[in-house]
Design a protein around this motif. Structure first.
Motif, short mmCIF file in Angstrom:
data_model
loop_
_atom_site.label_atom_id
_atom_site.label_comp_id
_atom_site.label_asym_id
_atom_site.label_seq_id
_atom_site.Cartn_x
_atom_site.Cartn_y
_atom_site.Cartn_z
N GLY A 132 0.76 -1.62 0.40
CA GLY A 132 -0.30 0.58 -0.31
C GLY A 132 0.70 1.77 -0.18
N GLU A 133 1.71 1.22 0.11
CA GLU A 133 2.96 2.56 0.05
C GLU A 133 3.77 2.60 -1.11
N PRO A 134 4.75 3.69 -1.38
CA PRO A 134 5.64 3.63 -2.92
C PRO A 134 6.68 2.45 -2.09
N ILE A 135 7.08 1.47 -3.09
CA ILE A 135 8.42 0.71 -2.61
C ILE A 135 9.55 2.21 -3.09
N VAL A 136 10.46 1.73 -1.92
CA VAL A 136 11.13 3.41 -1.65
C VAL A 136 12.53 2.22 -1.61
N VAL A 137 14.36 3.26 -1.98
CA VAL A 137 15.27 2.66 -1.75
C VAL A 137 16.17 3.85 -1.44
N GLY A 138 16.71 3.92 -0.35
CA GLY A 138 17.69 5.15 -1.02
C GLY A 138 18.95 4.47 -0.10
N ARG A 139 20.09 5.46 -0.40
CA ARG A 139 21.79 4.77 -0.39
C ARG A 139 22.38 6.26 -0.14
N ASN A 140 23.14 6.10 0.17
CA ASN A 140 24.61 6.77 1.02
C ASN A 140 25.45 6.65 0.04
N MET A 141 26.33 7.48 -1.32
CA MET A 141 27.74 7.51 -1.62
C MET A 141 28.99 8.04 -0.74
N ASP A 142 29.32 7.12 -0.12
CA ASP A 142 30.66 7.41 0.90
C ASP A 142 31.41 7.07 -0.01
N CYS B 238 17.17 -5.14 -18.48
CA CYS B 238 15.99 -6.37 -17.41
C CYS B 238 14.95 -6.03 -16.89
N ALA B 239 14.04 -5.68 -16.47
CA ALA B 239 12.85 -5.50 -16.26
C ALA B 239 12.35 -5.48 -14.48
N THR B 240 13.35 -6.57 -13.63
CA THR B 240 13.40 -6.72 -12.49
C THR B 240 14.24 -7.96 -12.07
N VAL B 241 14.37 -8.07 -10.51
CA VAL B 241 15.74 -8.43 -10.44
C VAL B 241 15.60 -10.07 -10.52
N ALA B 242 14.61 -10.91 -10.50
CA ALA B 242 14.56 -11.67 -11.21
C ALA B 242 15.57 -12.00 -12.19
N GLU B 243 15.11 -11.47 -13.07
CA GLU B 243 15.21 -11.38 -14.63
C GLU B 243 16.38 -11.46 -13.97
N ALA B 244 17.44 -10.15 -13.69
CA ALA B 244 19.03 -9.97 -14.04
C ALA B 244 19.35 -11.54 -13.15
N VAL B 245 18.76 -12.21 -11.82
CA VAL B 245 19.98 -12.44 -11.15
C VAL B 245 19.60 -13.65 -12.38
N ALA B 246 18.81 -14.88 -12.72
CA ALA B 246 18.84 -15.63 -13.75
C ALA B 246 20.09 -15.37 -14.65
N TRP B 247 19.63 -14.41 -15.40
CA TRP B 247 20.95 -13.66 -16.12
C TRP B 247 22.13 -13.82 -15.64
N ILE B 248 22.76 -14.08 -14.63
CA ILE B 248 23.83 -13.77 -14.05
C ILE B 248 23.51 -15.21 -13.58
N HIS C 284 30.48 -4.39 -4.54
CA HIS C 284 29.17 -5.28 -4.93
C HIS C 284 28.38 -4.76 -5.49
N LEU C 285 27.25 -5.05 -5.71
CA LEU C 285 26.05 -4.88 -6.60
C LEU C 285 24.68 -4.71 -5.53
N ALA C 286 23.43 -4.23 -5.36
CA ALA C 286 23.10 -4.01 -5.08
C ALA C 286 21.43 -3.86 -6.30
N LEU C 287 20.33 -5.06 -6.36
CA LEU C 287 19.45 -4.66 -7.38
C LEU C 287 18.35 -4.80 -6.71
N ASP C 288 16.98 -3.38 -7.38
CA ASP C 288 16.20 -4.01 -6.59
C ASP C 288 15.05 -3.33 -7.57
N ASP C 289 13.35 -4.10 -7.16
CA ASP C 289 12.79 -3.65 -8.39
C ASP C 289 11.21 -3.01 -8.17
#
Length: 325
Positions: free
Chosen positions: A11-21, A109-119, A141-146
């Motif tokens: 029921g809420e927007p899916i949000v992701v935050g990151r700090n670049m350090d 890729c449109a989704t995380v699942a698609e990216a993981v399958a390709w890897i 390392h890399l984080a992916l979210d959708d």
């Protein structure tokens, strides 16, 4: 260094935050990259593709993608991991230069699942390149979210990809590798243990605080509330400006922060050296095949504020760093 936090609540927007350090300026500009552009792996191998999706990225030195979002709602974030081991470059394996690693997934890729399958299907290798700003070779390392709320952490250990794929993997910092971080966080009160929540800038401590506060945000009544709540969490995990310490001549500090609304395709950017928060509504950007690449020049110090979707300027295509260069 860096911290990434994802929040996915029904029921809420899916949000992701990151700090670049980082310990120095990364020459970061924002780019809008249209679909239909041909790209190669950057290592002189056989991997080539045409961008299926347009994207918005935060660049490093206008030579690599370090953070970004595509029009399908897939986002990615490059963070530091000292223990990374990509192995010796094997020309017989599909490979991507570190500079274009994230961009490949945003393009295709449109989704995380698609990216993981390709890897997993390709056993793709990542080839590290020297940081143009310091001349040193990063370990990341890399984080992916959708937009479905899915999440994956991709690390290279002993030359092979180790993929942590689960909607529950909401937080990522740096050392130690992800499996060990998941165990360490259980020591703290409110997260399974009895230890007091830690307050230092060490990666494991930031992981604990980001997990604790990310799980305790109040309900968001609007997309603006969701973004504000996520900013409050990543600011709690930020690294303040400070002078170098003995034995740590290149101590990192938070140089910029982003919060990405994966549901509404809004990318919010805040520099820690400028007072203005800016955002891009990717759904309103021209991502059509044949459109020009467009750049928002943040390095020169433009006085941008608020919605900057129309402030981007036509540019020659971004030239990703390659093994040859």
């Amino acid at each position: 260094m860096c911290t990434r936090v994802m929040r996915s609540v029904p029921g809420e927007p899916i949000v992701v935050g990151r700090n670049m350090d980082y310990h120095c300026d990364t020459g970061t500009n924002l780019w809008v990259l249209p679909r239909g552009v041909d790209r190669t792996d950057g290592v002189g191998g056989s991997l080539a593709w045409t961008a299926k999706y347009g994207s918005l990225i935060a660049s490093g030195y206008d030579l690599m993608s370090v953070d970004g979002l595509n029009e399908a709602g897939l986002a990615g974030h490059i963070l530091w991991l000292t223990e990374s081991d990509y192995g010796t470059y094997d020309a017989a394996r599909p490979a991507l230069s570190m500079a274009v690693w994230l961009q490949y997934f945003l393009d295709t890729c449109a989704t995380v699942a698609e990216a993981v399958a390709w890897i997993e299907a390709t056993d793709v290798q990542v080839v590290p390149l020297a940081d143009p700003g310091t001349g040193r070779v990063p370990a990341v390392h890399l984080a992916l979210d959708d937009a479905t709320g899915d999440s994956a952490i991709v690390e290279y250990l002993d030359g092979k990809a180790r993929v942590w794929h689960d909607r529950g993997y909401a937080v990522m910092t740096n050392s130690p590798p992800y499996g060990e971080q998941l165990e360490l966080v259980k020591r703290f009160a409110g997260l399974g243990g009895a230890d007091v929540l830690p307050g230092t800038t060490l990666a494991a401590d930031r992981f604990a605080r980001a997990t604790y506060y990310g799980e305790r945000l109040p309900p968001a009544a609007s997309p603006v509330d969701a973004v504000a709540g996520m900013f409050s969490v990543i600011r709690n995990a930020a690294q303040p400006f400070r002078i170098p310490e003995d034995g740590k001549p290149e101590v990192s500090q938070t140089i910029w922060q982003t919060v990405t609304d994966l549901t509404n395709l809004r990318y919010v950017f805040a520099s820690t050296t400028r007072p203005n928060v800016i955002w891009v509504d990717l759904g309103s950007a021209d991502l059509a095949e044949g459109a020009s690449a467009r750049r928002l020049d943040l390095v020169s110090g433009g006085d941008f504020v608020g919605n900057v979707t129309t402030e981007f300027v036509d540019s020659a295509p971004m030239q990703f760093l390659t093994l040859a260069s």
